[in-house]
Enzyme design. Sequence first.
Site, PDB file in Angstrom:
ATOM      1  N   GLY A 289       0.814  -1.219   0.000  1.00  9.18           N
ATOM      2  CA  GLY A 289       0.000   0.000   0.000  1.00  9.18           C
ATOM      3  C   GLY A 289       0.844   1.264   0.000  1.00  9.18           C
ATOM      4  O   GLY A 289       1.988   1.273   0.436  1.00  9.18           O
TER       5      GLY A 289
ATOM      6  N   ARG B 285      -2.141   8.867   3.143  1.00  8.10           N
ATOM      7  CA  ARG B 285      -2.395   9.814   4.240  1.00  8.10           C
ATOM      8  C   ARG B 285      -1.191  10.059   5.145  1.00  8.10           C
ATOM      9  O   ARG B 285      -1.272  10.821   6.104  1.00  8.10           O
ATOM     10  CB  ARG B 285      -3.606   9.334   5.063  1.00  8.10           C
ATOM     11  CG  ARG B 285      -4.920   9.585   4.342  1.00  8.10           C
ATOM     12  CD  ARG B 285      -6.069   8.869   5.020  1.00  8.10           C
ATOM     13  NE  ARG B 285      -6.048   7.434   4.764  1.00  8.10           N
ATOM     14  CZ  ARG B 285      -6.733   6.541   5.459  1.00  8.10           C
ATOM     15  NH1 ARG B 285      -7.473   6.929   6.485  1.00  8.10           N
ATOM     16  NH2 ARG B 285      -6.677   5.259   5.149  1.00  8.10           N
TER      17      ARG B 285
ATOM     18  N   GLY C 128     -14.232  -4.492   7.456  1.00  3.94           N
ATOM     19  CA  GLY C 128     -15.041  -5.598   6.954  1.00  3.94           C
ATOM     20  C   GLY C 128     -15.776  -6.238   8.123  1.00  3.94           C
ATOM     21  O   GLY C 128     -15.196  -6.453   9.194  1.00  3.94           O
TER      22      GLY C 128
ATOM     23  N   GLU D 161     -17.361  -6.154   3.154  1.00  3.89           N
ATOM     24  CA  GLU D 161     -16.664  -4.877   3.300  1.00  3.89           C
ATOM     25  C   GLU D 161     -17.669  -3.749   3.547  1.00  3.89           C
ATOM     26  O   GLU D 161     -18.814  -3.809   3.086  1.00  3.89           O
ATOM     27  CB  GLU D 161     -15.829  -4.583   2.044  1.00  3.89           C
ATOM     28  CG  GLU D 161     -14.649  -5.514   1.858  1.00  3.89           C
ATOM     29  CD  GLU D 161     -13.724  -5.536   3.058  1.00  3.89           C
ATOM     30  OE1 GLU D 161     -13.150  -4.497   3.381  1.00  3.89           O
ATOM     31  OE2 GLU D 161     -13.592  -6.603   3.694  1.00  3.89           O
TER      32      GLU D 161
ATOM     33  N   ASN E 116      44.575  11.332  36.985  1.00  2.00           N
ATOM     34  CA  ASN E 116      43.761  12.539  37.048  1.00  2.00           C
ATOM     35  C   ASN E 116      44.006  13.362  35.786  1.00  2.00           C
ATOM     36  O   ASN E 116      45.141  13.758  35.508  1.00  2.00           O
ATOM     37  CB  ASN E 116      44.133  13.353  38.291  1.00  2.00           C
ATOM     38  CG  ASN E 116      43.077  14.414  38.585  1.00  2.00           C
ATOM     39  OD1 ASN E 116      42.539  15.022  37.664  1.00  2.00           O
ATOM     40  ND2 ASN E 116      42.787  14.634  39.848  1.00  2.00           N
TER      41      ASN E 116
ATOM     42  N   ALA F 286      41.259  19.735  33.777  1.00  2.00           N
ATOM     43  CA  ALA F 286      40.259  20.385  32.933  1.00  2.00           C
ATOM     44  C   ALA F 286      40.874  20.818  31.609  1.00  2.00           C
ATOM     45  O   ALA F 286      41.999  21.301  31.560  1.00  2.00           O
ATOM     46  CB  ALA F 286      39.694  21.597  33.656  1.00  2.00           C
TER      47      ALA F 286
HETATM   48  C1  UD1 Z   1      -8.962  -4.663   4.788  1.00  2.00           C
HETATM   49  C2  UD1 Z   1      -9.990  -5.816   4.777  1.00  2.00           C
HETATM   50  C3  UD1 Z   1     -11.084  -5.512   5.798  1.00  2.00           C
HETATM   51  C4  UD1 Z   1     -10.464  -5.303   7.190  1.00  2.00           C
HETATM   52  C5  UD1 Z   1      -9.409  -4.218   7.139  1.00  2.00           C
HETATM   53  C6  UD1 Z   1      -8.668  -4.157   8.437  1.00  2.00           C
HETATM   54  C7  UD1 Z   1     -10.056  -6.687   2.501  1.00  2.00           C
HETATM   55  C8  UD1 Z   1     -10.780  -6.676   1.210  1.00  2.00           C
HETATM   56  N1  UD1 Z   1     -10.565  -5.918   3.473  1.00  2.00           N
HETATM   57  O1  UD1 Z   1      -9.659  -3.525   4.320  1.00  2.00           O
HETATM   58  O2  UD1 Z   1     -11.991  -6.596   5.862  1.00  2.00           O
HETATM   59  O3  UD1 Z   1     -11.486  -4.958   8.110  1.00  2.00           O
HETATM   60  O4  UD1 Z   1      -8.439  -4.484   6.091  1.00  2.00           O
HETATM   61  O5  UD1 Z   1      -7.802  -3.062   8.440  1.00  2.00           O
HETATM   62  O6  UD1 Z   1      -9.096  -7.396   2.662  1.00  2.00           O
HETATM   63  N2  UD1 Z   1      -2.508  -4.103   0.403  1.00  2.00           N
HETATM   64  C9  UD1 Z   1      -1.589  -4.545  -0.527  1.00  2.00           C
HETATM   65  N3  UD1 Z   1      -1.951  -4.597  -1.836  1.00  2.00           N
HETATM   66  C10 UD1 Z   1      -3.196  -4.246  -2.266  1.00  2.00           C
HETATM   67  C11 UD1 Z   1      -4.123  -3.793  -1.308  1.00  2.00           C
HETATM   68  C12 UD1 Z   1      -3.761  -3.731   0.006  1.00  2.00           C
HETATM   69  O7  UD1 Z   1      -0.453  -4.887  -0.180  1.00  2.00           O
HETATM   70  O8  UD1 Z   1      -3.429  -4.329  -3.468  1.00  2.00           O
HETATM   71  C13 UD1 Z   1      -2.117  -4.047   1.811  1.00  2.00           C
HETATM   72  C14 UD1 Z   1      -2.146  -2.622   2.363  1.00  2.00           C
HETATM   73  O9  UD1 Z   1      -0.874  -2.028   2.244  1.00  2.00           O
HETATM   74  C15 UD1 Z   1      -2.530  -2.851   3.802  1.00  2.00           C
HETATM   75  C16 UD1 Z   1      -3.389  -4.097   3.777  1.00  2.00           C
HETATM   76  O10 UD1 Z   1      -3.075  -4.754   2.569  1.00  2.00           O
HETATM   77  O11 UD1 Z   1      -1.408  -3.126   4.604  1.00  2.00           O
HETATM   78  C17 UD1 Z   1      -4.866  -3.785   3.860  1.00  2.00           C
HETATM   79  O12 UD1 Z   1      -5.235  -2.992   2.770  1.00  2.00           O
HETATM   80  P1  UD1 Z   1      -6.290  -1.826   2.918  1.00  2.00           P
HETATM   81  O13 UD1 Z   1      -6.420  -1.167   1.605  1.00  2.00           O
HETATM   82  O14 UD1 Z   1      -5.992  -0.976   4.089  1.00  2.00           O
HETATM   83  O15 UD1 Z   1      -7.608  -2.665   3.179  1.00  2.00           O
HETATM   84  P2  UD1 Z   1      -8.941  -2.149   3.864  1.00  2.00           P
HETATM   85  O16 UD1 Z   1      -9.805  -1.564   2.823  1.00  2.00           O
HETATM   86  O17 UD1 Z   1      -8.661  -1.354   5.049  1.00  2.00           O
END
Ligand code: UD1
Length: 454
Positions: free
Chosen positions: A12, A16, A136, A151, A374, A377
């Site tokens: 990811g 933010r 989710g 979700e 010693n 200083a």
């Molecule tokens: C995901 C879960 C949700 C859960 C929530 C908890 C899914 C579809 N949903 O949602 O049920 O309640 O996490 O925080 O799994 N990532 C990748 N590659 C991608 C997408 C995401 O590596 O293509 C990684 C992100 O960097 C992150 C994690 O997976 O570390 C979760 O991804 P994020 O987009 O935050 O999922 P949520 O929509 O929050």
Amino acid sequence: MSPLNIVILAAGKGTRMYSDKPKVLHALAGRALVQHVLDCAVSLQPQQVCVVYGHGGEAVPQAMNAYDAQFVIQEPQLGTGHAVQQAMPHLKDDSRTLVLYGDVPLIQHNTLHQMQQAGDGLVLLTVNLDNPTGYGRIVRNAEGDVQSIVEQKDATAEQLQIGEVNTGIMLAPTRELRAWLGKLGNNNAQGEYYLTDIVAMAVQQGVAVRTAQPAQRWEVEGINNKMQLAALERVWQQTQANKLMAQGVTLADPARIDIRGELTCGRDVEIDIGCVFEGQVTLADRVRVGAYSVIRDAVIGQGTQIAPYSHIDSSEAGANCHIGPYARLRPGSKLHDDAHVGNFVEIKNSEIGKGSKANHLSYIGDSTVGTRVNIGAGTITCNYDGANKFRTVIEDDAFIGSDTQLVAPVTVGKGATIGAGSTITKDTPAGELTLSRSKQMTIAGWQRPVKGKK
Ligand code: UD1
Ligand code: MG
């Protein structure tokens, strides 16, 4: 138990965080978020660890190259299911696969062990939240059996009322996981391949779906912005502080200590406010650390007193030493028992013998100082000629007068005395007084120059 594979999702972007650095490389307690997860993963003794990375180019594999892990790129990022798919070629069927998130840094060994013990089939780590918005939801039937994960953006009004949510962490039988991932579609509100869709597939296939809960709520807290990062840092520091106090350590204020590594303390250790401990630090019995000291990779002997604002890095102190205030021990310094290093004294790559003192305004570098010496200083060891470093040796019972420069390589003999203000360039004999300053004289009638009138 069947072998364990671990997949860490870390692709990811972390929009933010407003940073050029990939989110999982931001630090909590001095270590990258993903490093916490990797350390926890390794503690489970897995057969294989796969880190799925994406944003930030090679920054993640480069930063984590010390780990025996497989780094797999996910480009583009099409969802959590798609992310896990990228790791599958590296995983063997006869195993279980645990999915962790690189931005959920404080997951603990015991909770993951609990999941492994929960039974076969699919195991989901869930929590109950007063405000489940964004997560989710865990959908159960009348019997309480898990049916699916929905979700937030795909949920009905009724499903949105569910307080039990998916933390994202799950454990699946690898062979089945591979088959389920192959059947994922992206026909949903976000157009993504959801890992969570495998739950309904498992149910349909009659595979048991179980749930487990983390021992502490903060273990499953994710980081999306700097506020959450700072908040979780405080949670972790408070946890560390509580652990120390439970062992008998006195902390002037548990809210004002930062441990970025591991701090090991003996009995009756006292730590004043604002101290930072980095790497591996050991404080023996009765050590006191004054306010605003920064100590990294150090071993401090029993009864040693560290006065405020001292900075100690990769060094060692024996018993009953006095350090500071405002002392600096740079890497490779070793103080033997009862040594004193006072204010504005910098020691580097040097040994200070038992009972020796350098109490004020000195630089001691690349030196071997004997016992009961010693150092007056303002004494400076001139260890560097611009290209090479040389050693200074000061033998037992020597006395170095104030404001002396010892131009290395040089040896001050046993029991020798150096007159104040000397520049010593040659070895000085044991037991004798050596001084190099010119004799004091008075020039009768000398006048200061005066400015001429224009
Ligand atoms: C995901 C879960 C949700 C859960 C929530 C908890 C899914 C579809 N949903 O949602 O049920 O309640 O996490 O925080 O799994 N990532 C990748 N590659 C991608 C997408 C995401 O590596 O293509 C990684 C992100 O960097 C992150 C994690 O997976 O570390 C979760 O991804 P994020 O987009 O935050 O999922 P949520 O929509 O929050
Ligand atoms: Mg998320």
